[in-house]
Motif scaffolding. Structure first.
Motif, PDB file in Angstrom:
ATOM      1  N   UNK A   1      24.208 -57.148 -86.621  1.00 46.32           N
ATOM      2  CA  UNK A   1      25.333 -56.610 -85.860  1.00 46.32           C
ATOM      3  C   UNK A   1      24.985 -55.254 -85.263  1.00 46.32           C
ATOM      4  N   UNK A   2      24.313 -54.408 -86.063  1.00 47.11           N
ATOM      5  CA  UNK A   2      23.926 -53.084 -85.580  1.00 47.11           C
ATOM      6  C   UNK A   2      22.954 -53.220 -84.407  1.00 47.11           C
ATOM      7  N   UNK A   3      21.996 -54.116 -84.525  1.00 44.26           N
ATOM      8  CA  UNK A   3      21.034 -54.356 -83.454  1.00 44.26           C
ATOM      9  C   UNK A   3      21.745 -54.825 -82.185  1.00 44.26           C
ATOM     10  N   UNK A   4      22.711 -55.715 -82.351  1.00 49.20           N
ATOM     11  CA  UNK A   4      23.491 -56.208 -81.216  1.00 49.20           C
ATOM     12  C   UNK A   4      24.225 -55.062 -80.526  1.00 49.20           C
ATOM     13  N   UNK A   5      24.870 -54.195 -81.319  1.00 49.33           N
ATOM     14  CA  UNK A   5      25.635 -53.091 -80.743  1.00 49.33           C
ATOM     15  C   UNK A   5      24.726 -52.065 -80.079  1.00 49.33           C
ATOM     16  N   UNK A   6      23.529 -51.854 -80.625  1.00 49.27           N
ATOM     17  CA  UNK A   6      22.569 -50.946 -79.990  1.00 49.27           C
ATOM     18  C   UNK A   6      22.140 -51.490 -78.627  1.00 49.27           C
ATOM     19  N   UNK A   7      21.866 -52.782 -78.572  1.00 50.05           N
ATOM     20  CA  UNK A   7      21.474 -53.401 -77.304  1.00 50.05           C
ATOM     21  C   UNK A   7      22.615 -53.351 -76.298  1.00 50.05           C
ATOM     22  N   UNK A   8      23.826 -53.579 -76.770  1.00 50.99           N
ATOM     23  CA  UNK A   8      24.995 -53.532 -75.900  1.00 50.99           C
ATOM     24  C   UNK A   8      25.191 -52.120 -75.351  1.00 50.99           C
ATOM     25  N   UNK A   9      25.022 -51.120 -76.199  1.00 53.90           N
ATOM     26  CA  UNK A   9      25.154 -49.728 -75.773  1.00 53.90           C
ATOM     27  C   UNK A   9      24.111 -49.397 -74.708  1.00 53.90           C
ATOM     28  N   UNK A  10      22.866 -49.791 -74.927  1.00 53.87           N
ATOM     29  CA  UNK A  10      21.802 -49.549 -73.951  1.00 53.87           C
ATOM     30  C   UNK A  10      22.084 -50.249 -72.634  1.00 53.87           C
ATOM     31  N   UNK A  11      22.609 -51.453 -72.706  1.00 56.93           N
ATOM     32  CA  UNK A  11      22.953 -52.204 -71.498  1.00 56.93           C
ATOM     33  C   UNK A  11      23.984 -51.444 -70.673  1.00 56.93           C
ATOM     34  N   UNK A  12      25.041 -50.958 -71.316  1.00 49.80           N
ATOM     35  CA  UNK A  12      26.094 -50.257 -70.588  1.00 49.80           C
ATOM     36  C   UNK A  12      25.634 -48.893 -70.075  1.00 49.80           C
ATOM     37  N   UNK A  13      24.729 -48.237 -70.818  1.00 51.21           N
ATOM     38  CA  UNK A  13      24.162 -46.983 -70.312  1.00 51.21           C
ATOM     39  C   UNK A  13      23.364 -47.252 -69.038  1.00 51.21           C
ATOM     40  N   UNK A  14      22.575 -48.319 -69.044  1.00 46.76           N
ATOM     41  CA  UNK A  14      21.791 -48.708 -67.878  1.00 46.76           C
ATOM     42  C   UNK A  14      22.714 -49.073 -66.712  1.00 46.76           C
ATOM     43  N   UNK A  15      23.764 -49.805 -67.002  1.00 47.89           N
ATOM     44  CA  UNK A  15      24.730 -50.206 -65.977  1.00 47.89           C
ATOM     45  C   UNK A  15      25.386 -48.980 -65.351  1.00 47.89           C
ATOM     46  N   UNK A  16      25.743 -47.996 -66.159  1.00 47.63           N
ATOM     47  CA  UNK A  16      26.337 -46.763 -65.646  1.00 47.63           C
ATOM     48  C   UNK A  16      25.365 -46.007 -64.748  1.00 47.63           C
ATOM     49  N   UNK A  17      24.092 -45.988 -65.113  1.00 42.53           N
ATOM     50  CA  UNK A  17      23.084 -45.326 -64.288  1.00 42.53           C
ATOM     51  C   UNK A  17      22.925 -46.037 -62.950  1.00 42.53           C
ATOM     52  N   UNK A  18      22.954 -47.357 -62.962  1.00 43.62           N
ATOM     53  CA  UNK A  18      22.818 -48.125 -61.723  1.00 43.62           C
ATOM     54  C   UNK A  18      24.038 -47.904 -60.832  1.00 43.62           C
ATOM     55  N   UNK A  19      25.217 -47.825 -61.417  1.00 45.82           N
ATOM     56  CA  UNK A  19      26.436 -47.577 -60.660  1.00 45.82           C
ATOM     57  C   UNK A  19      26.382 -46.197 -60.023  1.00 45.82           C
ATOM     58  N   UNK A  20      25.912 -45.225 -60.785  1.00 50.67           N
ATOM     59  CA  UNK A  20      25.787 -43.862 -60.257  1.00 50.67           C
ATOM     60  C   UNK A  20      24.774 -43.820 -59.122  1.00 50.67           C
ATOM     61  N   UNK A  21      23.657 -44.511 -59.265  1.00 52.02           N
ATOM     62  CA  UNK A  21      22.636 -44.556 -58.223  1.00 52.02           C
ATOM     63  C   UNK A  21      23.196 -45.182 -56.949  1.00 52.02           C
ATOM     64  N   UNK A  22      23.925 -46.285 -57.073  1.00 56.17           N
ATOM     65  CA  UNK A  22      24.519 -46.942 -55.904  1.00 56.17           C
ATOM     66  C   UNK A  22      25.504 -46.016 -55.202  1.00 56.17           C
ATOM     67  N   UNK A  23      26.262 -45.269 -55.987  1.00 57.26           N
ATOM     68  CA  UNK A  23      27.232 -44.333 -55.427  1.00 57.26           C
ATOM     69  C   UNK A  23      26.535 -43.196 -54.680  1.00 57.26           C
ATOM     70  N   UNK A  24      25.508 -42.615 -55.292  1.00 53.98           N
ATOM     71  CA  UNK A  24      24.765 -41.530 -54.645  1.00 53.98           C
ATOM     72  C   UNK A  24      24.072 -42.004 -53.380  1.00 53.98           C
ATOM     73  N   UNK A  25      23.490 -43.188 -53.433  1.00 55.13           N
ATOM     74  CA  UNK A  25      22.834 -43.758 -52.255  1.00 55.13           C
ATOM     75  C   UNK A  25      23.847 -43.979 -51.141  1.00 55.13           C
TER      76      UNK A  25
END
Length: 94
Positions: free
Chosen positions: A10-34
């Motif tokens: 469960x901890x491994x799953x939540x760590x992966x989920x957290x990393x996924x959403x951090x990456x998604x937020x970075x991509x959203x920010x990049x699209x906005x800045x672009x």
């Protein structure tokens, strides 16, 4: 060999989920800045959104979504936009 418990999985799953959403937020920010940089360059050239979209072979509403950072565009679309604005792609990332 290490035993993996349900809690560990469960901890491994939540760590992966957290990393996924951090990456998604970075991509959203990049699209906005672009999008902001594209809008700025378009306005500096005195072009309407509709005119730039026509020059790039895109729909005006899609160009608006690009400028608002609502979509992730392909490298090819970015190339077409930079070509229409007569600026190098690298300028969007400075």
């Amino acid at each position: 060999m290490q035993k993996y418990t349900k809690a560990h999985n469960n901890q491994s799953f939540f760590n992966k989920k957290k990393l996924f959403f951090e990456h998604l937020n970075q991509m959203t920010e990049l699209a906005s800045l672009l999008g902001q940089k594209i809008r700025k360059a378009r306005k500096e050239k005195g072009l309407s959104q509709e005119k730039l979209a026509l020059m790039c072979g895109l729909d005006r509403s899609y160009m608006g979504r690009i400028e608002r950072g609502e979509v992730n565009i392909t490298v090819l679309k970015l190339y077409e936009i930079s070509k229409a604005l007569d600026i190098q792609i690298i300028n969007f990332f400075e």
